[in-house]
Design a protein around this motif. Sequence first.
Motif, PDB file in Angstrom:
ATOM      1  N   GLU A  55       0.829  -1.207   0.000  1.00 17.97           N
ATOM      2  CA  GLU A  55       0.000   0.000   0.000  1.00 17.97           C
ATOM      3  C   GLU A  55       0.868   1.264   0.000  1.00 17.97           C
ATOM      4  N   HIS A  56       1.992   1.213   0.712  1.00 22.96           N
ATOM      5  CA  HIS A  56       2.883   2.387   0.725  1.00 22.96           C
ATOM      6  C   HIS A  56       3.503   2.615  -0.658  1.00 22.96           C
ATOM      7  N   ILE A  57       3.903   1.525  -1.302  1.00 24.08           N
ATOM      8  CA  ILE A  57       4.522   1.683  -2.633  1.00 24.08           C
ATOM      9  C   ILE A  57       3.453   2.117  -3.649  1.00 24.08           C
ATOM     10  N   GLY A  94      12.676  -0.565  12.077  1.00 27.97           N
ATOM     11  CA  GLY A  94      13.037   0.815  11.746  1.00 27.97           C
ATOM     12  C   GLY A  94      12.066   1.481  10.809  1.00 27.97           C
ATOM     13  N   TYR A  95      12.477   2.646  10.339  1.00 25.82           N
ATOM     14  CA  TYR A  95      11.646   3.495   9.476  1.00 25.82           C
ATOM     15  C   TYR A  95      12.322   3.556   8.105  1.00 25.82           C
ATOM     16  N   ILE A  96      11.534   3.441   7.071  1.00 26.38           N
ATOM     17  CA  ILE A  96      12.085   3.425   5.718  1.00 26.38           C
ATOM     18  C   ILE A  96      11.559   4.638   4.956  1.00 26.38           C
ATOM     19  N   ALA A 124      16.747   3.651  12.447  1.00 27.61           N
ATOM     20  CA  ALA A 124      15.978   3.275  13.631  1.00 27.61           C
ATOM     21  C   ALA A 124      15.230   4.527  14.085  1.00 27.61           C
ATOM     22  N   TRP A 125      13.946   4.409  14.336  1.00 31.93           N
ATOM     23  CA  TRP A 125      13.172   5.590  14.759  1.00 31.93           C
ATOM     24  C   TRP A 125      12.187   5.161  15.835  1.00 31.93           C
ATOM     25  N   GLY A 126      12.362   5.698  17.015  1.00 31.75           N
ATOM     26  CA  GLY A 126      11.479   5.363  18.141  1.00 31.75           C
ATOM     27  C   GLY A 126      10.141   6.082  18.021  1.00 31.75           C
ATOM     28  N   THR A 146      -3.820  27.180   8.077  1.00 32.13           N
ATOM     29  CA  THR A 146      -4.873  26.341   7.496  1.00 32.13           C
ATOM     30  C   THR A 146      -4.234  25.213   6.700  1.00 32.13           C
ATOM     31  N   ARG A 147      -4.889  24.031   6.708  1.00 28.15           N
ATOM     32  CA  ARG A 147      -4.413  22.927   5.883  1.00 28.15           C
ATOM     33  C   ARG A 147      -4.664  23.288   4.425  1.00 28.15           C
ATOM     34  N   HIS A 148      -3.911  22.645   3.531  1.00 29.66           N
ATOM     35  CA  HIS A 148      -4.025  22.953   2.106  1.00 29.66           C
ATOM     36  C   HIS A 148      -5.455  22.894   1.577  1.00 29.66           C
ATOM     37  N   SER A 191      -8.994  19.025   9.921  1.00 27.70           N
ATOM     38  CA  SER A 191      -8.422  18.273   8.801  1.00 27.70           C
ATOM     39  C   SER A 191      -7.496  17.177   9.311  1.00 27.70           C
ATOM     40  N   GLU A 192      -6.299  17.543   9.713  1.00 27.58           N
ATOM     41  CA  GLU A 192      -5.342  16.556  10.212  1.00 27.58           C
ATOM     42  C   GLU A 192      -4.235  17.283  10.968  1.00 27.58           C
ATOM     43  N   ALA A 193      -3.327  16.518  11.546  1.00 25.43           N
ATOM     44  CA  ALA A 193      -2.203  17.128  12.256  1.00 25.43           C
ATOM     45  C   ALA A 193      -1.038  17.284  11.272  1.00 25.43           C
ATOM     46  N   SER A 194       0.093  17.813  11.749  1.00 25.53           N
ATOM     47  CA  SER A 194       1.179  18.122  10.805  1.00 25.53           C
ATOM     48  C   SER A 194       1.673  16.882  10.071  1.00 25.53           C
ATOM     49  N   GLY A 195       1.635  15.733  10.727  1.00 27.66           N
ATOM     50  CA  GLY A 195       2.067  14.497  10.070  1.00 27.66           C
ATOM     51  C   GLY A 195       1.255  13.305  10.536  1.00 27.66           C
ATOM     52  N   GLU A 196       0.007  13.545  10.910  1.00 27.70           N
ATOM     53  CA  GLU A 196      -0.843  12.465  11.410  1.00 27.70           C
ATOM     54  C   GLU A 196      -2.298  12.721  11.030  1.00 27.70           C
ATOM     55  N   ASN A 197      -3.071  11.658  10.932  1.00 31.57           N
ATOM     56  CA  ASN A 197      -4.532  11.781  10.795  1.00 31.57           C
ATOM     57  C   ASN A 197      -5.118  11.795  12.195  1.00 31.57           C
ATOM     58  N   ILE A 198      -6.369  12.228  12.275  1.00 30.28           N
ATOM     59  CA  ILE A 198      -6.982  12.411  13.595  1.00 30.28           C
ATOM     60  C   ILE A 198      -8.302  11.647  13.721  1.00 30.28           C
ATOM     61  N   ILE A 218      -2.354   5.351   5.673  1.00 31.22           N
ATOM     62  CA  ILE A 218      -2.443   3.891   5.655  1.00 31.22           C
ATOM     63  C   ILE A 218      -2.706   3.389   7.075  1.00 31.22           C
ATOM     64  N   THR A 219      -2.208   4.095   8.056  1.00 34.58           N
ATOM     65  CA  THR A 219      -2.526   3.739   9.448  1.00 34.58           C
ATOM     66  C   THR A 219      -4.004   4.046   9.701  1.00 34.58           C
ATOM     67  N   ARG A 220      -4.467   5.183   9.196  1.00 31.10           N
ATOM     68  CA  ARG A 220      -5.885   5.565   9.329  1.00 31.10           C
ATOM     69  C   ARG A 220      -6.770   4.449   8.803  1.00 31.10           C
ATOM     70  N   PHE A 252      -4.213  10.330  17.410  1.00 30.12           N
ATOM     71  CA  PHE A 252      -3.608  10.529  16.094  1.00 30.12           C
ATOM     72  C   PHE A 252      -3.147   9.185  15.553  1.00 30.12           C
ATOM     73  N   THR A 253      -3.125   9.073  14.221  1.00 27.26           N
ATOM     74  CA  THR A 253      -2.530   7.885  13.609  1.00 27.26           C
ATOM     75  C   THR A 253      -1.541   8.299  12.545  1.00 27.26           C
ATOM     76  N   GLY A 254      -0.515   7.505  12.373  1.00 27.31           N
ATOM     77  CA  GLY A 254       0.476   7.760  11.334  1.00 27.31           C
ATOM     78  C   GLY A 254       1.543   6.685  11.411  1.00 27.31           C
ATOM     79  N   THR A 255       2.275   6.525  10.330  1.00 31.14           N
ATOM     80  CA  THR A 255       3.341   5.528  10.345  1.00 31.14           C
ATOM     81  C   THR A 255       4.337   5.860  11.443  1.00 31.14           C
ATOM     82  N   ALA A 256       4.771   7.126  11.468  1.00 34.74           N
ATOM     83  CA  ALA A 256       5.745   7.525  12.482  1.00 34.74           C
ATOM     84  C   ALA A 256       5.076   7.584  13.858  1.00 34.74           C
ATOM     85  N   ALA A 257       3.904   8.208  13.943  1.00 32.56           N
ATOM     86  CA  ALA A 257       3.230   8.417  15.246  1.00 32.56           C
ATOM     87  C   ALA A 257       2.488   7.181  15.761  1.00 32.56           C
ATOM     88  N   GLU A 258       2.308   6.196  14.888  1.00 30.82           N
ATOM     89  CA  GLU A 258       1.564   4.967  15.225  1.00 30.82           C
ATOM     90  C   GLU A 258       0.167   5.327  15.747  1.00 30.82           C
TER      91      GLU A 258
HETATM   92  N1  PPE Z   1      -1.138  13.103   7.339  1.00 35.92           N
HETATM   93  C1  PPE Z   1       0.071  13.632   7.045  1.00 35.92           C
HETATM   94  C2  PPE Z   1       0.153  15.046   6.662  1.00 35.92           C
HETATM   95  C3  PPE Z   1       1.207  12.824   7.106  1.00 35.92           C
HETATM   96  O1  PPE Z   1       2.391  13.339   6.808  1.00 35.92           O
HETATM   97  C4  PPE Z   1       1.087  11.471   7.509  1.00 35.92           C
HETATM   98  C5  PPE Z   1       2.304  10.603   7.622  1.00 35.92           C
HETATM   99  C6  PPE Z   1      -0.192  10.964   7.814  1.00 35.92           C
HETATM  100  C7  PPE Z   1      -1.278  11.823   7.714  1.00 35.92           C
HETATM  101  C8  PPE Z   1      -0.411   9.527   8.177  1.00 35.92           C
HETATM  102  O2  PPE Z   1      -0.230   8.687   7.061  1.00 35.92           O
HETATM  103  P1  PPE Z   1       0.266   7.179   7.217  1.00 35.92           P
HETATM  104  O3  PPE Z   1       1.688   7.221   7.643  1.00 35.92           O
HETATM  105  O4  PPE Z   1       0.086   6.577   5.873  1.00 35.92           O
HETATM  106  O5  PPE Z   1      -0.594   6.528   8.238  1.00 35.92           O
HETATM  107  N2  PPE Z   1       3.436  11.289   8.092  1.00 35.92           N
HETATM  108  C9  PPE Z   1       4.774  10.759   7.932  1.00 35.92           C
HETATM  109  C10 PPE Z   1       5.680  11.873   8.398  1.00 35.92           C
HETATM  110  C11 PPE Z   1       6.796  11.646   9.290  1.00 35.92           C
HETATM  111  C12 PPE Z   1       7.882  12.712   9.197  1.00 35.92           C
HETATM  112  O6  PPE Z   1       8.009  13.511  10.123  1.00 35.92           O
HETATM  113  O7  PPE Z   1       8.625  12.702   8.224  1.00 35.92           O
HETATM  114  C13 PPE Z   1       4.907   9.416   8.628  1.00 35.92           C
HETATM  115  O8  PPE Z   1       4.201   9.140   9.596  1.00 35.92           O
HETATM  116  O9  PPE Z   1       5.712   8.612   8.163  1.00 35.92           O
END
Ligand code: PPE
Length: 304
Positions: A55-57, A94-96, A124-126, A146-148, A191-198, A218-220, A252-258
């Motif tokens: 899904e990421h690719i 880790g994180y790719i 490696a990313w905690g 404001t978000r885009h 809308s969402e956070a800087s790098g996460e869905n809500i 994809i985490t959402r 919040f959900t996100g790959t990095a934020a889990e």
């Molecule tokens: N919204 C935004 C704006 C966003 O950047 C991310 C991922 C998400 C939602 C969640 O998407 P997903 O990872 O597919 O669940 N943000 C990446 C940014 C990390 C960074 O700081 O760089 C991430 O989580 O990998």
Amino acid sequence: MPTGDFIWMDGKFVKWQDAKVHVLTHTLHYGLGVFEGIRCYEGVDGNSYIFRLKEHIDRLYDSAHICEIEIPFKKEDIIKATKECLKKNKLKEGYIRPIVFVGDGPMGLYVEDYPVRVAIACWAWGAYLGEEGLKNGIRAKISSFTRHHPNVMMTKAKVSGNYVNSILAKKEAKHAGYDEAIMLDPEGYVSEASGENIFIIKNRKIKTSPLTTILPGITRDSIIQIAKELEYEVVEERFTRDELYISDEVFFTGTAAEVTPVREVDNRKIGEGKPGPITLKIQKAFFDIVRGKSKKHSHWLERV
Ligand code: PPE
């Protein structure tokens, strides 16, 4: 940032210190590049598994398609290189970060034929918002940014340039003493956070912003499925800032934020001001899946 010793660049591995680009790299000037963030977890069986790699690719190629960038590799090659990158760097977990960018050569906005380059790094990313945040929840602030607008930037594409908006919002929130920024869409809805869905929860009903101005996380998507399996009602509906304030739970959900609980928004306690029971249940289900402790959704895990 502790990255691995090797980075895959344009088809082959190079040493970390040799993974360089020219200062006239087009993407560096104008921000037209697309990237992904993917996590790999060590499973309970001791093997490494990449979470929802396909899904990421697919999203990387979709992002490129939106930006009219043609990736000069087949998806299978990128998938293979992603796995090799982890192995070569001896990273079990880790994180790719795959990135597709426009290289050096032509300058200016309209370029007919530009060199498209691809790199894949891993490290490696905690916990993105800290171990403490993952456990006890974080404090967020509604951003003055404001978000885009969906006809200003393409929010379904993970475009490098989109992140200037995120960085401005994140900095503002951090300077004001908060952990993260929540952005409203151009019409004023969350809308969402800087790098996460809500996600918000009220009376056991779970709500998340629809796919209008957000990155389709994809985490959402995984959390929507997990929550439904746990028999919660989940809706993708717009909601307002005050609805957020009076929610029982927010996360919040996100790959990095889990799955990171939010315990406070704009100095208003969310629920009891600590991670709520449904958030914790969903968070546990998520970690059990990514680490292979639960066999549910084992098709989401790609063995390295
Ligand atoms: N919204 C935004 C704006 C966003 O950047 C991310 C991922 C998400 C939602 C969640 O998407 P997903 O990872 O597919 O669940 N943000 C990446 C940014 C990390 C960074 O700081 O760089 C991430 O989580 O990998």
